[in-house]
Design an enzyme around this catalytic site. Sequence first.
Site, mmCIF file in Angstrom:
data_model
loop_
_atom_site.group_PDB
_atom_site.id
_atom_site.type_symbol
_atom_site.label_atom_id
_atom_site.label_comp_id
_atom_site.label_asym_id
_atom_site.label_seq_id
_atom_site.Cartn_x
_atom_site.Cartn_y
_atom_site.Cartn_z
ATOM 1 N N TYR A 78 -61.883 -9.208 -20.036
ATOM 2 C CA TYR A 78 -60.572 -9.951 -20.229
ATOM 3 C C TYR A 78 -61.089 -11.129 -21.468
ATOM 4 C CZ TYR A 78 -59.832 -8.310 -15.578
ATOM 5 O OH TYR A 78 -59.378 -7.575 -14.460
ATOM 6 N N TYR A 98 -50.688 -7.475 -8.959
ATOM 7 C CA TYR A 98 -51.942 -7.067 -9.464
ATOM 8 C C TYR A 98 -52.541 -5.989 -8.630
ATOM 9 C CZ TYR A 98 -56.325 -6.736 -11.385
ATOM 10 O OH TYR A 98 -57.489 -5.954 -12.127
ATOM 11 N N ASP A 144 -52.134 -3.995 0.012
ATOM 12 C CA ASP A 144 -53.465 -3.952 -0.766
ATOM 13 C C ASP A 144 -53.922 -5.468 -0.424
ATOM 14 O OD1 ASP A 144 -55.335 -4.905 -2.689
ATOM 15 O OD2 ASP A 144 -54.142 -4.429 -4.357
ATOM 16 N N LYS A 156 -63.224 -6.566 -2.417
ATOM 17 C CA LYS A 156 -63.441 -8.042 -2.825
ATOM 18 C C LYS A 156 -64.775 -8.738 -1.751
ATOM 19 C CE LYS A 156 -61.244 -9.236 -6.450
ATOM 20 N NZ LYS A 156 -59.905 -8.760 -6.697
HETATM 21 C C1 LIG Z 1 -59.215 -7.633 -7.569
HETATM 22 C C2 LIG Z 1 -58.034 -6.696 -7.145
HETATM 23 C C3 LIG Z 1 -58.092 -5.370 -7.268
HETATM 24 C C4 LIG Z 1 -58.959 -4.478 -8.062
HETATM 25 O O1 LIG Z 1 -60.210 -4.681 -7.615
HETATM 26 P P1 LIG Z 1 -61.258 -4.310 -8.690
HETATM 27 O O2 LIG Z 1 -62.720 -4.457 -7.714
HETATM 28 O O3 LIG Z 1 -61.552 -5.166 -9.621
HETATM 29 O O4 LIG Z 1 -61.326 -2.872 -9.356
HETATM 30 C C5 LIG Z 1 -56.865 -4.674 -6.688
HETATM 31 N N1 LIG Z 1 -56.009 -5.386 -6.106
HETATM 32 C C6 LIG Z 1 -56.036 -6.671 -5.865
HETATM 33 C C7 LIG Z 1 -55.050 -7.342 -4.665
HETATM 34 C C8 LIG Z 1 -57.115 -7.510 -6.245
HETATM 35 O O5 LIG Z 1 -57.206 -8.792 -6.214
#
Ligand SMILES: *Cc1c(COP(=O)(O)O)cnc(C)c1O
Length: 426
Positions: free
Chosen positions: A16, A144, A238, A271
Amino acid sequence: MSDWLTPGLAHIWLPYSQMATTPTPLPVVATQGVRIRLADGRELIDGISSWWTACHGYNHPHIRAAVERQLATLPHVMFAGLVHEPALRLAQRLAALLPGDLERVFFTESGSVAVEVALKMAIQYWRNKGRAEKKRIVHFRHAYHGDTFATMALCDPEEGMHALFAGSMPDQIMAELPTDESLRHAFDLLLATHGERLAAVIIEPLVQGAGGMKMHDAATLAFVAESCRRHGVLLIVDEIMTGFGRTGRMFACEEANELTSIVPDIVCLSKALTGGTLPLAATVARRHVFEAFLSDDPSAALMHGPTYMANPLACAAANASLDLFEREPRLTQVAAIEAQLKAELATCRELAGVAAVRVKGAIGAVELAGTVDLDGLRRRCAELGVWVRPFGKVVYLMPPFVIDSADLSVLTSAVCRVLAERAAGL
Ligand SMILES: *Cc1c(COP(=O)(O)O)cnc(C)c1O
């Protein structure tokens, strides 16, 4: 240090970043607890848990010991035709922690790929049921879900960072989050109108992260879940950012589950899954989703398999991280962080150039108005001993849950001071 920094930087492409102008990144030599130690001896308090991962702080001895033990016996083995204890234990524990019959775990190595797998599951679920026309996905403004091609198509098309690729991504459908009566009506109408062609709705529960730290309540999430059920559309939640305590519960979707008892069909995790130590992600499906793939027809199987899936080191780290959630008062710590963030960030609200202050769990966000000098804000915070990485128009804090109140005050006062300086035009 100079023997690796300058020669190495000539060969690194940073994330980025406009490489022509991006400030030189800070060389890190060690981490400990909530602190990042730089090569020049300075220490920064990490206000964002290394992209929202290091929920137990850095170098937690319990996770380190688990990874060391695993390293000595089985660092990695392929996961096709072979299985191992760390992955099977972890799958069982995740299934027990998640609501309802979310019980089948598919491991990958990054959040974006976990979302890609969820999309594949959702689309193929309908194909396997003879409904191949149900293949489009609804996502929300400010969403996102990752940086790969299929996930870019689910990010905010205007404010997200992927507008450039508009023509080369799958065409999906963006909706507004149904936060009031008229938006609820519109959302329900969207699913009623397009339901026959929709595989799934995907949502970040309660907090939309990288799209701007936007927050919505559990009733909104519950409405989305109910609407999906009414119109025969799968719900993908997600939880990559929100999972593992960040919003105050183990999983954010639990708050909506209490209102409607609806369980998401597929949940994505990553994460904080390994406590910020090793890359790992999981896509978890409900029983009925999994059962749609059971067939005599070989083409009904899920054709996905990352080379490093279910890496034993990462699974051992994740199991150790879950031990810490059991043994240590993480959710109580999150509640204390929430109270302190609310109290201490409130002073920013009055500053010129501050549009809004939002807090949920261990997430505190200050949304700015006007043009934002991101590099300037980041540099000033580092000068004050604080590691933060504001993006877009948002300065936010997502500290490790183990942070004490004195260190958290250092973070909040640095943010307030830097924003006061900005308001004063310094
Ligand atoms: C960080 C994130 C992703 C992507 O995860 P990566 O490990 O960076 O590919 C997808 N969805 C959400 C909500 C995120 O915070």
